[in-house]
Design a protein around this motif. Structure first.
Motif, PDB file in Angstrom:
ATOM      1  N   TYR A  32       0.748  -1.352  -0.116  1.00  0.00           N
ATOM      2  CA  TYR A  32      -0.136   0.173   0.011  1.00  0.00           C
ATOM      3  C   TYR A  32       0.720   1.175  -0.036  1.00  0.00           C
ATOM      4  O   TYR A  32       1.854   1.477   0.638  1.00  0.00           O
ATOM      5  CB  TYR A  32      -0.900  -0.092   1.285  1.00  0.00           C
ATOM      6  CG  TYR A  32      -1.810  -0.978   1.448  1.00  0.00           C
ATOM      7  CD1 TYR A  32      -3.077  -1.259   0.718  1.00  0.00           C
ATOM      8  CD2 TYR A  32      -1.496  -2.333   1.839  1.00  0.00           C
ATOM      9  CE1 TYR A  32      -4.235  -2.149   0.573  1.00  0.00           C
ATOM     10  CE2 TYR A  32      -2.499  -3.256   2.173  1.00  0.00           C
ATOM     11  CZ  TYR A  32      -3.594  -3.237   1.384  1.00  0.00           C
ATOM     12  OH  TYR A  32      -4.385  -4.352   1.441  1.00  0.00           O
ATOM     13  N   LEU A  33       0.730   2.151  -0.889  1.00  0.00           N
ATOM     14  CA  LEU A  33       1.359   3.345  -1.019  1.00  0.00           C
ATOM     15  C   LEU A  33       0.184   4.538  -0.724  1.00  0.00           C
ATOM     16  O   LEU A  33      -0.648   4.681  -1.508  1.00  0.00           O
ATOM     17  CB  LEU A  33       2.041   3.657  -2.315  1.00  0.00           C
ATOM     18  CG  LEU A  33       3.210   2.865  -2.618  1.00  0.00           C
ATOM     19  CD1 LEU A  33       2.927   1.636  -3.492  1.00  0.00           C
ATOM     20  CD2 LEU A  33       4.229   3.773  -3.579  1.00  0.00           C
ATOM     21  N   ALA A  34       0.572   5.495   0.192  1.00  0.00           N
ATOM     22  CA  ALA A  34      -0.033   6.534   0.576  1.00  0.00           C
ATOM     23  C   ALA A  34       0.519   7.720  -0.098  1.00  0.00           C
ATOM     24  O   ALA A  34       1.745   7.736  -0.081  1.00  0.00           O
ATOM     25  CB  ALA A  34      -0.501   6.821   1.975  1.00  0.00           C
ATOM     26  N   LYS A  35      -0.328   8.647  -0.866  1.00  0.00           N
ATOM     27  CA  LYS A  35       0.188  10.037  -1.348  1.00  0.00           C
ATOM     28  C   LYS A  35       1.615   9.711  -2.309  1.00  0.00           C
ATOM     29  O   LYS A  35       2.536  10.301  -1.854  1.00  0.00           O
ATOM     30  CB  LYS A  35       0.738  10.969  -0.231  1.00  0.00           C
ATOM     31  CG  LYS A  35      -0.695  11.293   0.954  1.00  0.00           C
ATOM     32  CD  LYS A  35      -0.059  12.221   1.656  1.00  0.00           C
ATOM     33  CE  LYS A  35      -1.326  12.254   2.689  1.00  0.00           C
ATOM     34  NZ  LYS A  35      -0.982  13.059   3.968  1.00  0.00           N
ATOM     35  N   VAL A  36       1.014   9.016  -3.408  1.00  0.00           N
ATOM     36  CA  VAL A  36       2.290   8.875  -4.536  1.00  0.00           C
ATOM     37  C   VAL A  36       2.800   9.958  -4.815  1.00  0.00           C
ATOM     38  O   VAL A  36       2.261  11.132  -5.200  1.00  0.00           O
ATOM     39  CB  VAL A  36       1.387   8.159  -5.719  1.00  0.00           C
ATOM     40  CG1 VAL A  36       2.467   7.918  -6.644  1.00  0.00           C
ATOM     41  CG2 VAL A  36       1.069   6.879  -5.332  1.00  0.00           C
ATOM     42  N   GLU A  37       4.196   9.834  -4.734  1.00  0.00           N
ATOM     43  CA  GLU A  37       5.084  11.270  -5.447  1.00  0.00           C
ATOM     44  C   GLU A  37       5.764  10.655  -6.261  1.00  0.00           C
ATOM     45  O   GLU A  37       5.800   9.486  -6.960  1.00  0.00           O
ATOM     46  CB  GLU A  37       6.099  11.437  -4.183  1.00  0.00           C
ATOM     47  CG  GLU A  37       5.524  11.767  -2.856  1.00  0.00           C
ATOM     48  CD  GLU A  37       4.980  13.141  -2.874  1.00  0.00           C
ATOM     49  OE1 GLU A  37       5.059  13.843  -4.025  1.00  0.00           O
ATOM     50  OE2 GLU A  37       3.956  13.525  -2.019  1.00  0.00           O
ATOM     51  N   PRO A  38       6.300  11.726  -7.190  1.00  0.00           N
ATOM     52  CA  PRO A  38       7.348  11.419  -8.511  1.00  0.00           C
ATOM     53  C   PRO A  38       8.267  10.108  -8.267  1.00  0.00           C
ATOM     54  O   PRO A  38       8.580   9.435  -9.177  1.00  0.00           O
ATOM     55  CB  PRO A  38       7.716  12.756  -8.826  1.00  0.00           C
ATOM     56  CG  PRO A  38       6.711  13.776  -8.372  1.00  0.00           C
ATOM     57  CD  PRO A  38       6.247  13.136  -7.018  1.00  0.00           C
ATOM     58  N   TRP A  39       8.793  10.284  -7.151  1.00  0.00           N
ATOM     59  CA  TRP A  39      10.130   9.387  -6.945  1.00  0.00           C
ATOM     60  C   TRP A  39       9.585   8.122  -6.479  1.00  0.00           C
ATOM     61  O   TRP A  39      10.188   7.108  -6.541  1.00  0.00           O
ATOM     62  CB  TRP A  39      10.819   9.894  -5.596  1.00  0.00           C
ATOM     63  CG  TRP A  39      10.038  10.319  -4.384  1.00  0.00           C
ATOM     64  CD1 TRP A  39       9.621   9.278  -3.518  1.00  0.00           C
ATOM     65  CD2 TRP A  39       9.783  11.661  -4.123  1.00  0.00           C
ATOM     66  NE1 TRP A  39       9.150   9.996  -2.455  1.00  0.00           N
ATOM     67  CE2 TRP A  39       9.265  11.356  -2.704  1.00  0.00           C
ATOM     68  CE3 TRP A  39       9.962  12.922  -4.492  1.00  0.00           C
ATOM     69  CZ2 TRP A  39       8.535  12.392  -2.224  1.00  0.00           C
ATOM     70  CZ3 TRP A  39       9.237  13.788  -3.858  1.00  0.00           C
ATOM     71  CH2 TRP A  39       8.869  13.763  -2.759  1.00  0.00           C
ATOM     72  N   ASP A  40       8.070   7.635  -6.458  1.00  0.00           N
ATOM     73  CA  ASP A  40       7.707   6.508  -6.442  1.00  0.00           C
ATOM     74  C   ASP A  40       7.554   5.710  -7.626  1.00  0.00           C
ATOM     75  O   ASP A  40       7.125   4.476  -7.721  1.00  0.00           O
ATOM     76  CB  ASP A  40       5.970   6.613  -5.723  1.00  0.00           C
ATOM     77  CG  ASP A  40       6.304   6.985  -4.134  1.00  0.00           C
ATOM     78  OD1 ASP A  40       7.285   6.493  -3.527  1.00  0.00           O
ATOM     79  OD2 ASP A  40       5.458   7.655  -3.929  1.00  0.00           O
ATOM     80  N   VAL A  41       7.483   6.410  -8.732  1.00  0.00           N
ATOM     81  CA  VAL A  41       7.584   6.123 -10.299  1.00  0.00           C
ATOM     82  C   VAL A  41       8.700   4.693 -10.322  1.00  0.00           C
ATOM     83  O   VAL A  41       9.805   5.157 -10.025  1.00  0.00           O
ATOM     84  CB  VAL A  41       7.435   6.998 -11.102  1.00  0.00           C
ATOM     85  CG1 VAL A  41       7.727   6.335 -12.448  1.00  0.00           C
ATOM     86  CG2 VAL A  41       6.173   7.931 -11.187  1.00  0.00           C
ATOM     87  N   GLY A  42       8.148   3.632 -10.766  1.00  0.00           N
ATOM     88  CA  GLY A  42       9.233   2.677 -11.172  1.00  0.00           C
ATOM     89  C   GLY A  42       8.541   1.203 -11.317  1.00  0.00           C
ATOM     90  O   GLY A  42       7.478   1.194 -11.287  1.00  0.00           O
ATOM     91  N   ASN A  43       9.368   0.357 -11.231  1.00  0.00           N
ATOM     92  CA  ASN A  43       8.873  -1.018 -11.332  1.00  0.00           C
ATOM     93  C   ASN A  43       8.997  -1.758  -9.808  1.00  0.00           C
ATOM     94  O   ASN A  43       9.992  -1.667  -9.152  1.00  0.00           O
ATOM     95  CB  ASN A  43       9.746  -1.950 -12.075  1.00  0.00           C
ATOM     96  CG  ASN A  43       9.564  -1.494 -13.566  1.00  0.00           C
ATOM     97  OD1 ASN A  43       8.497  -1.479 -14.129  1.00  0.00           O
ATOM     98  ND2 ASN A  43      10.601  -1.178 -14.311  1.00  0.00           N
TER      99      ASN A  43
END
Length: 104
Positions: A32-43
């Protein structure tokens, strides 16, 4: 045998000990990820292991990307409760009814 779940982000194990935005359920393996940020982008890849069986299995990588328009698409704010119409249980047993919400 008991299972242990770990998530790999861009080929690095996610260290969630001090992370208040991300959580891995050791019951389901869900990340679970809360408040997705640009640095969460990836695989993201899930690794499941069993110490008792001395085995580990890896899932296929799942890409997370940000939408440029900021729209959540199929995950527009909504609340879902998923229960079967009837739940049967033996006397003295435990029953788990799960509630899951998606949205912002």
């Amino acid at each position: 045998p008991a299972l242990s779940y770990t998530w790999i982000f861009n080929n690095n194990t996610l260290d969630l000990r001090e992370d208040s935005r991300r959580f891995v359920s050791q019951a389901t393996g869900n990340l679970y990820l809360a408040k997705v940020e640009p640095w969460d982008v990836g695989n993201y890849t899930c690794a499941v292991s069993s110490a008792e069986a001395q085995r580990q299995a890896w899932g296929t990588p799942t890409a997370l990307s940000l939408r440029a328009d900021g729209v959540m698409g199929e995950y527009e704010p909504k609340i879902e409760v998923r229960f079967p119409e009837t739940t049967y249980a033996a006397k003295g047993s435990s029953v788990r009814l799960e509630c899951f919400a998606l949205g912002k």
